[in-house]
Design an enzyme around this catalytic site. Structure first.
Site, PDB file in Angstrom:
ATOM      1  CB  ALA A   1      17.797 -17.059 -27.937  1.00 20.81           C
ATOM      2  CG  HIS A   2      14.175 -13.725 -25.852  1.00 19.17           C
ATOM      3  ND1 HIS A   2      12.763 -13.245 -26.364  1.00 19.17           N
ATOM      4  CD2 HIS A   2      14.102 -14.875 -25.924  1.00 19.17           C
ATOM      5  CE1 HIS A   2      11.674 -14.396 -25.890  1.00 19.17           C
ATOM      6  NE2 HIS A   2      12.684 -15.788 -26.586  1.00 19.17           N
TER       7      HIS A   2
END
Lengths: 341, 341, 341
Positions: free
Chosen positions: A237-238
């Site tokens: 994920a980011h």
């Protein structure tokens, strides 16, 4: 090739018939005469007594007598990889050249000796290092940078502005730089997209398996260190940080802003919550669910992930629950008898 | 931009030096002088005392004294998103135009102001609304319909007959309308494919992450409501119904014919069995395995998924099992002593 | 079509009004007058009393009275599939022909009656059987072989040297033959890639869902048997053997060198460790984590996966832990009272 000659190539010592001829490789189970195999996982040691291979690579400390010819080496795994290079079809060599069906912006910067396959797209501002191979349908989006000597398999995508190091291998359909999953919640419960304006930065010598996604940062960078090895179908994920030499096995999922420190290993299907730190050299067992920080050099398992020894003890306690119930019932009966007396 | 000016743009109140200059954004941890950061997750409150950012967006109820200049706002998350728009590279603008390498059927219907990238394929009977962006290699199959203002990243696929709403974002390699997984079992144990003749219907303002698959219905429709947000690598089986404003985090898997009601949230790696209903506003914790209906507004966790409080109690009971065994052993010893008396 | 006529087509017996007209199919829940539905899952039997369908296919042993017209058949699932063929849009027929945007090596061997869509790539040495359909962007790499009558959806990839049987269906973006995940660990903790020089061999009548990856063998073959059905987003590691008629549901992950014997079923999100054997006709329940061999014809669940009955008993014991604690506390109180006496 004679067994003796082969042994010399892997700095090994022959125990048995060094004159036999080898012309192929095979697993211990399925190998036939003329093939060489190897024993690395001790689980398979029994196969050494039943294999039809003409020679087997084993480690130097092997001391069981067997009928098969052995070649003792420092590292049977590594030696077998060497042997494979001799007998197996060589990996495909991609010749430099640009397929006429590719679409390359005049405003992209291309290195030397590139192999650019059919239907590749390279957008404006992109920079490709020397000696890269981009197979069919690869997309290098605006302003993305790819280091020298990298290999992108068909369908791999670098999204806009991402930065990828040297000698990186991306397998089919890998996506680097898809938007992070971020929204603000409005008063009516609907969600508004938070622009994901950061990038992804990959180090050198990274390999990433088919269908893995690395999301771009909300702002700043999602970071994958040097020599990180990632298997298929992994989700990153980011704003995650994966430090050097980390290993992520298939179907792992790592939530936003988590940091995985150097040389940690996450086994298959592990999930990690957001905003955590997994310490250097730690290991998370398969399917583990990490809900809090993991200290360095710690082996955890389970959901929520717990120190492995403690978790194993808990599992064994759970499996003895039936007996514990019996013991409590026996005590109750005994005390009830006591009451009757 | 001066801090005071910035504060006015986000309707915030400056606590500290309103004259400082800001020229970039950064996370609390890595920001340097001249950057603005934000504090949303209370877990990071300590970072406010060590950050090098020149200003930090905080919520209005913040009351700890700090050295850093603060801008108090209603919603630091949303305000930071605004600030990002000011300082970060603007998102790429795709100009209208049709790449000559695209293959578009004469029997497709195209809206106005389309950006159609290289190697896009649009088959006969397809309908594309106005102002859509189809990036390289996108496939719009026969009779599929795409609403206005939608953005399909490279490699996204609409299979035949599916219907997609307005302002939808599909990330790389998303597949809408792959066949559902359905077979009849023959007497010899082999399986015969059940034709999957239904479609998928997506609402408006849906966003779907990279590599997510939504299977077409066996018959009728697999339905994704309005404003549904789906992360990467999610699996949605045939005839599932996902109602409005649902959130599905990465690697979730939902089996056939299950209904997820409005505003429910399924955290990462959750699995849901088929033919179930997950109530409106419910939450399933990460890696949870849902085996029966979940009532509305309920938080469940674990496999099988259970009310969160009950499950937490069970986890704590399990962790005290060692002590319980000790207590039973002590009772047994005491009673054995009693016998000796 | 009249209900009587329809019943004859599926060898069924009408209970009720055989004169009604049917013109479409629908689920029990959403069907309206003029539609035919079916009851297969007993969970939905109540819907038979509320459905608006004009006829419902049920099994021959159905004996509850209802208002709706029934058609009793041997297998309602299979009969409904037949009925769908009558009323639903026929599957798309891909006409033979080669799209001019495809890139086909002069050194590839093509069968007869091929449909080759836009931007397909077929490399040298590849062999394609008769009557195959390759949709847009499919890649057949060097020396790969594809059997007759196969259907590869857009974006599917056969990597170099893999061998695929007849009548195989690969959904979008399936990757057959990505590199296995194998490295030797150097003394400094870095990893060196082990060449993955084997192949993948797929049997006949295999179907594989979107985004599934099958890794090529380290050496030798990763093997998928005949009539194996694999759902979306599944990971199959190097040197795995999946025997005939196995079913793998979505998001399953199987580690290297594991063998799944004939007709076994792995439910959604199951993970299996490496070098194991799962016996013929066995079933692993959803999210199960298999850590040791599973005997034939065994149903296991949980992590670590355990015999289903034993695991259910354990789950029930765990749920009674609170009561067990109470019972122990009562015993302690009783004995403490005894001490006081």
């Amino acid at each position: 090739m004679r067994i003796q000659e082969l042994a010399e190539k892997v700095s090994g010592e022959v125990i048995g018939n060094s004159d036999g001829e080898i012309h192929a490789v095979g697993g211990l189970h399925e190998a036939v005469a003329g093939q060489i195999s190897f024993l690395s996982n001790p689980k398979y040691r029994k196969l050494l007594h039943s294999t039809s291979a003409s020679a087997v690579l084993v480690s130097r400390d092997w001391d069981e007598p067997t009928d098969v010819t052995l070649i003792k080496v420092e590292n049977p795994d590594a030696a077998f990889a060497e042997v494979c290079k001799i007998f197996c079809p060589p990996p495909i060599r991609y010749q430099p050249g640009i397929d006429p069906t590719s679409v390359i912006s005049d405003h992209a910067t291309l290195g030397k000796n590139l192999h650019i396959g059919p239907h590749v797209v390279i957008e404006k501002g992109a920079v490709i290092g020397d000696d890269c191979v981009l197979l069919s349908g690869v997309l290098i989006s605006e302003n993305a940078r790819l280091g020298a000597g990298s290999l992108l398999h068909a369908g791999a995508v670098l999204r806009e502005n991402v930065i990828v190091g040297d000698r990186v291998i991306l397998h089919n359909h890998v996506v680097i730089g898809s938007d992070g999953f971020g929204y603000t919640v409005e008063k009516d419960g609907s969600r508004t997209k938070v622009p994901q304006v950061g990038i992804v930065r990959l180090g050198d010598d990274v390999e990433i398996g088919a269908h893995t996604c690395v999301d771009r940062a909300r702002f700043g960078e999602t970071l994958i260190g040097n020599r990180v090895k990632i298997d298929n179908l992994v989700q990153i994920a980011h704003n995650v940080v994966i430090e050097d030499d980390v290993v992520l096995v298939s179907q792992v999922g790592i939530s936003g802003s988590t940091v995985v420190k150097q040389k940690a290993i996450l086994a298959g299907q592990v999930g990690v919550a957001g905003h955590l730190t997994i310490g250097a050299n730690s290991v998370v067992g398969a399917q583990g669910g990490v809900t809090k920080d993991v200290p360095p050099a710690t082996y955890v398992w389970g959901t929520p992930a717990t120190d492995f020894k403690k978790y194993s003890k808990t599992l064994s306690n759970i499996n003895r629950l039936g007996k514990l119930q019996d013991r409590v019932a026996a005590l109750e009966a005994k005390l009830a008898d006591g009451d009757k007396d």
